[in-house]
Design a protein around this motif. Structure first.
Motif, PDB file in Angstrom:
ATOM      1  N   SER A 139      -8.677   5.450  -6.059  1.00 36.60           N
ATOM      2  CA  SER A 139      -8.974   4.227  -6.795  1.00 36.60           C
ATOM      3  C   SER A 139      -7.688   3.865  -7.531  1.00 36.60           C
ATOM      4  CB  SER A 139     -10.130   4.449  -7.782  1.00 36.60           C
ATOM      5  OG  SER A 139      -9.685   5.177  -8.907  1.00 36.60           O
ATOM      6  N   SER A 140      -7.733   2.843  -8.354  1.00 33.66           N
ATOM      7  CA  SER A 140      -6.517   2.432  -9.055  1.00 33.66           C
ATOM      8  C   SER A 140      -6.097   3.441 -10.120  1.00 33.66           C
ATOM      9  CB  SER A 140      -6.713   1.062  -9.697  1.00 33.66           C
ATOM     10  OG  SER A 140      -7.787   1.107 -10.628  1.00 33.66           O
ATOM     11  N   THR A 141      -7.014   4.329 -10.559  1.00 38.28           N
ATOM     12  CA  THR A 141      -6.680   5.290 -11.609  1.00 38.28           C
ATOM     13  C   THR A 141      -6.937   6.747 -11.231  1.00 38.28           C
ATOM     14  OG1 THR A 141      -8.857   5.038 -12.612  1.00 38.28           O
ATOM     15  CG2 THR A 141      -7.091   3.637 -13.467  1.00 38.28           C
ATOM     16  N   SER A 142      -7.337   7.013  -9.984  1.00 37.53           N
ATOM     17  CA  SER A 142      -7.633   8.403  -9.639  1.00 37.53           C
ATOM     18  C   SER A 142      -7.458   8.680  -8.141  1.00 37.53           C
ATOM     19  CB  SER A 142      -9.061   8.759 -10.043  1.00 37.53           C
ATOM     20  OG  SER A 142      -9.992   8.039  -9.264  1.00 37.53           O
ATOM     21  N   ILE A 143      -7.324   9.976  -7.843  1.00 39.94           N
ATOM     22  CA  ILE A 143      -7.304  10.467  -6.472  1.00 39.94           C
ATOM     23  C   ILE A 143      -8.263  11.653  -6.435  1.00 39.94           C
ATOM     24  CG2 ILE A 143      -5.942  11.557  -4.646  1.00 39.94           C
ATOM     25  CD1 ILE A 143      -3.478  10.129  -5.752  1.00 39.94           C
ATOM     26  N   SER A 144      -9.232  11.602  -5.545  1.00 39.59           N
ATOM     27  CA  SER A 144     -10.193  12.696  -5.408  1.00 39.59           C
ATOM     28  C   SER A 144      -9.813  13.541  -4.205  1.00 39.59           C
ATOM     29  CB  SER A 144     -11.608  12.164  -5.219  1.00 39.59           C
ATOM     30  OG  SER A 144     -12.009  11.461  -6.374  1.00 39.59           O
ATOM     31  N   ILE A 145      -9.712  14.850  -4.441  1.00 38.45           N
ATOM     32  CA  ILE A 145      -9.371  15.803  -3.382  1.00 38.45           C
ATOM     33  C   ILE A 145     -10.404  16.917  -3.417  1.00 38.45           C
ATOM     34  CG2 ILE A 145      -7.647  17.398  -2.466  1.00 38.45           C
ATOM     35  CD1 ILE A 145      -5.548  15.890  -4.102  1.00 38.45           C
ATOM     36  N   GLY A 146     -11.153  17.053  -2.346  1.00 39.77           N
ATOM     37  CA  GLY A 146     -12.103  18.150  -2.249  1.00 39.77           C
ATOM     38  C   GLY A 146     -13.045  18.273  -3.430  1.00 39.77           C
ATOM     39  N   GLY A 147     -13.545  17.180  -3.960  1.00 42.35           N
ATOM     40  CA  GLY A 147     -14.483  17.212  -5.070  1.00 42.35           C
ATOM     41  C   GLY A 147     -13.831  17.231  -6.442  1.00 42.35           C
ATOM     42  N   SER A 148     -12.523  17.395  -6.532  1.00 44.48           N
ATOM     43  CA  SER A 148     -11.813  17.356  -7.811  1.00 44.48           C
ATOM     44  C   SER A 148     -11.192  15.982  -7.995  1.00 44.48           C
ATOM     45  CB  SER A 148     -10.707  18.414  -7.855  1.00 44.48           C
ATOM     46  OG  SER A 148     -11.251  19.705  -7.759  1.00 44.48           O
ATOM     47  N   VAL A 149     -11.409  15.392  -9.160  1.00 42.68           N
ATOM     48  CA  VAL A 149     -10.883  14.057  -9.439  1.00 42.68           C
ATOM     49  C   VAL A 149      -9.643  14.184 -10.324  1.00 42.68           C
ATOM     50  CG1 VAL A 149     -11.356  11.792 -10.429  1.00 42.68           C
ATOM     51  CG2 VAL A 149     -13.187  13.057  -9.273  1.00 42.68           C
ATOM     52  N   TYR A 150      -8.503  13.796  -9.771  1.00 38.93           N
ATOM     53  CA  TYR A 150      -7.243  13.771 -10.497  1.00 38.93           C
ATOM     54  C   TYR A 150      -7.084  12.379 -11.091  1.00 38.93           C
ATOM     55  CZ  TYR A 150      -5.947  18.105  -8.135  1.00 38.93           C
ATOM     56  OH  TYR A 150      -5.903  19.397  -7.692  1.00 38.93           O
ATOM     57  N   VAL A 151      -6.895  12.284 -12.419  1.00 39.65           N
ATOM     58  CA  VAL A 151      -6.780  10.988 -13.081  1.00 39.65           C
ATOM     59  C   VAL A 151      -5.328  10.693 -13.412  1.00 39.65           C
ATOM     60  CG1 VAL A 151      -9.128  10.933 -13.975  1.00 39.65           C
ATOM     61  CG2 VAL A 151      -7.346  12.043 -15.313  1.00 39.65           C
ATOM     62  N   ARG A 152      -4.972   9.415 -13.310  1.00 44.70           N
ATOM     63  CA  ARG A 152      -3.594   8.980 -13.572  1.00 44.70           C
ATOM     64  C   ARG A 152      -3.238   9.287 -15.023  1.00 44.70           C
ATOM     65  NH1 ARG A 152       0.107   5.496 -11.023  1.00 44.70           N
ATOM     66  NH2 ARG A 152      -1.365   4.881  -9.442  1.00 44.70           N
ATOM     67  N   ASP A 153      -2.034   9.793 -15.245  1.00 39.64           N
ATOM     68  CA  ASP A 153      -1.623  10.222 -16.581  1.00 39.64           C
ATOM     69  C   ASP A 153      -1.604   9.105 -17.615  1.00 39.64           C
ATOM     70  OD1 ASP A 153       0.619   8.927 -15.536  1.00 39.64           O
ATOM     71  OD2 ASP A 153       2.043  10.387 -16.326  1.00 39.64           O
ATOM     72  N   ASP A 154      -1.367   7.861 -17.200  1.00 42.74           N
ATOM     73  CA  ASP A 154      -1.310   6.768 -18.164  1.00 42.74           C
ATOM     74  C   ASP A 154      -2.642   6.042 -18.339  1.00 42.74           C
ATOM     75  OD1 ASP A 154      -1.336   5.521 -15.710  1.00 42.74           O
ATOM     76  OD2 ASP A 154       0.500   4.368 -16.030  1.00 42.74           O
ATOM     77  N   SER A 155      -3.703   6.547 -17.711  1.00 43.47           N
ATOM     78  CA  SER A 155      -5.041   5.963 -17.908  1.00 43.47           C
ATOM     79  C   SER A 155      -5.668   6.585 -19.154  1.00 43.47           C
ATOM     80  CB  SER A 155      -5.930   6.236 -16.685  1.00 43.47           C
ATOM     81  OG  SER A 155      -6.240   7.621 -16.602  1.00 43.47           O
TER      82      SER A 155
ATOM     83  N   SER B  33       0.809  -1.210   0.000  1.00 40.44           N
ATOM     84  CA  SER B  33       0.000   0.000   0.000  1.00 40.44           C
ATOM     85  C   SER B  33       0.848   1.267   0.000  1.00 40.44           C
ATOM     86  CB  SER B  33      -0.956   0.002   1.195  1.00 40.44           C
ATOM     87  OG  SER B  33      -0.223   0.067   2.398  1.00 40.44           O
ATOM     88  N   ALA B  34       2.093   1.172   0.441  1.00 45.98           N
ATOM     89  CA  ALA B  34       2.930   2.368   0.532  1.00 45.98           C
ATOM     90  C   ALA B  34       3.179   2.999  -0.828  1.00 45.98           C
ATOM     91  CB  ALA B  34       4.262   2.022   1.197  1.00 45.98           C
ATOM     92  N   GLY B  35       3.343   2.219  -1.874  1.00 42.67           N
ATOM     93  CA  GLY B  35       3.648   2.772  -3.181  1.00 42.67           C
ATOM     94  C   GLY B  35       2.558   2.604  -4.214  1.00 42.67           C
ATOM     95  N   LYS B  36       1.396   2.138  -3.795  1.00 37.05           N
ATOM     96  CA  LYS B  36       0.349   1.842  -4.782  1.00 37.05           C
ATOM     97  C   LYS B  36      -0.183   3.085  -5.481  1.00 37.05           C
ATOM     98  CE  LYS B  36      -3.761   1.944  -1.930  1.00 37.05           C
ATOM     99  NZ  LYS B  36      -4.968   1.303  -1.547  1.00 37.05           N
ATOM    100  N   LEU B  37      -0.050   4.248  -4.878  1.00 37.96           N
ATOM    101  CA  LEU B  37      -0.545   5.485  -5.476  1.00 37.96           C
ATOM    102  C   LEU B  37       0.524   6.227  -6.265  1.00 37.96           C
ATOM    103  CD1 LEU B  37      -2.703   6.858  -2.517  1.00 37.96           C
ATOM    104  CD2 LEU B  37      -3.478   5.606  -4.533  1.00 37.96           C
ATOM    105  N   ASP B  38       1.778   5.755  -6.218  1.00 41.43           N
ATOM    106  CA  ASP B  38       2.862   6.453  -6.904  1.00 41.43           C
ATOM    107  C   ASP B  38       2.510   6.724  -8.359  1.00 41.43           C
ATOM    108  OD1 ASP B  38       4.256   6.289  -4.563  1.00 41.43           O
ATOM    109  OD2 ASP B  38       5.955   5.164  -5.385  1.00 41.43           O
TER     110      ASP B  38
END
Length: 149
Positions: A117-133, A37-42
């Motif tokens: 999730s495996s392809t995104s991080i949501s912060i304060g209502g904004s969804v940041y999507v992984r660049d390689d998705s 879990s430590a690097g799963k969001l890298d």
């Protein structure tokens, strides 16, 4: 009588062995889970129209460290207009911003709750999507097209 005692000893020995294997398995599973879990969001994540602007928001995650950058069309992939850095809490449910950029548009202060999730991080209502998705590639292509005009 002798057969009964031997059978009991054998069953007791098997029970002890099974219990030891089960305990060992739990310990190994617990250790494996924490390192995974430590690097799963890298990675690098993007959001368009960050903080209500037409800028591109970039979130870069390396272990527990997080940096947030904002790019306008004139500075894409060069020096960001706004930069903040922070760290995930141990349970990775919040980001604690440790250094806020000096730009007055910077909204990254204090702490913010996140969900992942495996392809995104949501912060304060904004969804940041992984660049390689697929969504990340589409977002970057759209921003490049918008900036080329």
């Amino acid at each position: 009588m002798r057969i009964t005692r031997t059978a009991r000893r054998t069953r007791a020995g098997i029970a002890v062995s099974v219990a030891a294997l089960a305990a060992g398995s739990l310990i190994l599973t617990a250790c494996g889970g924490s390192s995974d879990s430590a690097g799963k969001l890298d990675g690098t994540y993007y959001v368009k129209d960050v903080n209500g602007t037409s800028d591109l928001g970039q979130l870069v995650v390396k272990g527990n460290s997080v940096s947030h950058h904002e790019y306008g069309c004139d500075g894409v992939y060069e020096k960001p207009g706004v930069t903040s850095t922070g760290e995930f809490t141990k349970d990775q449910t919040q980001i604690i911003w440790t250094v806020a950029g000096d730009d007055s548009r910077n909204k990254r202060t204090g702490s913010e709750s996140i969900s992942t999730s495996s392809t995104s991080i949501s912060i304060g209502g904004s969804v940041y999507v992984r660049d390689d998705s697929d969504a990340g590639k589409a977002l970057l292509d759209g921003f490049k097209t918008k900036c080329a005009k």
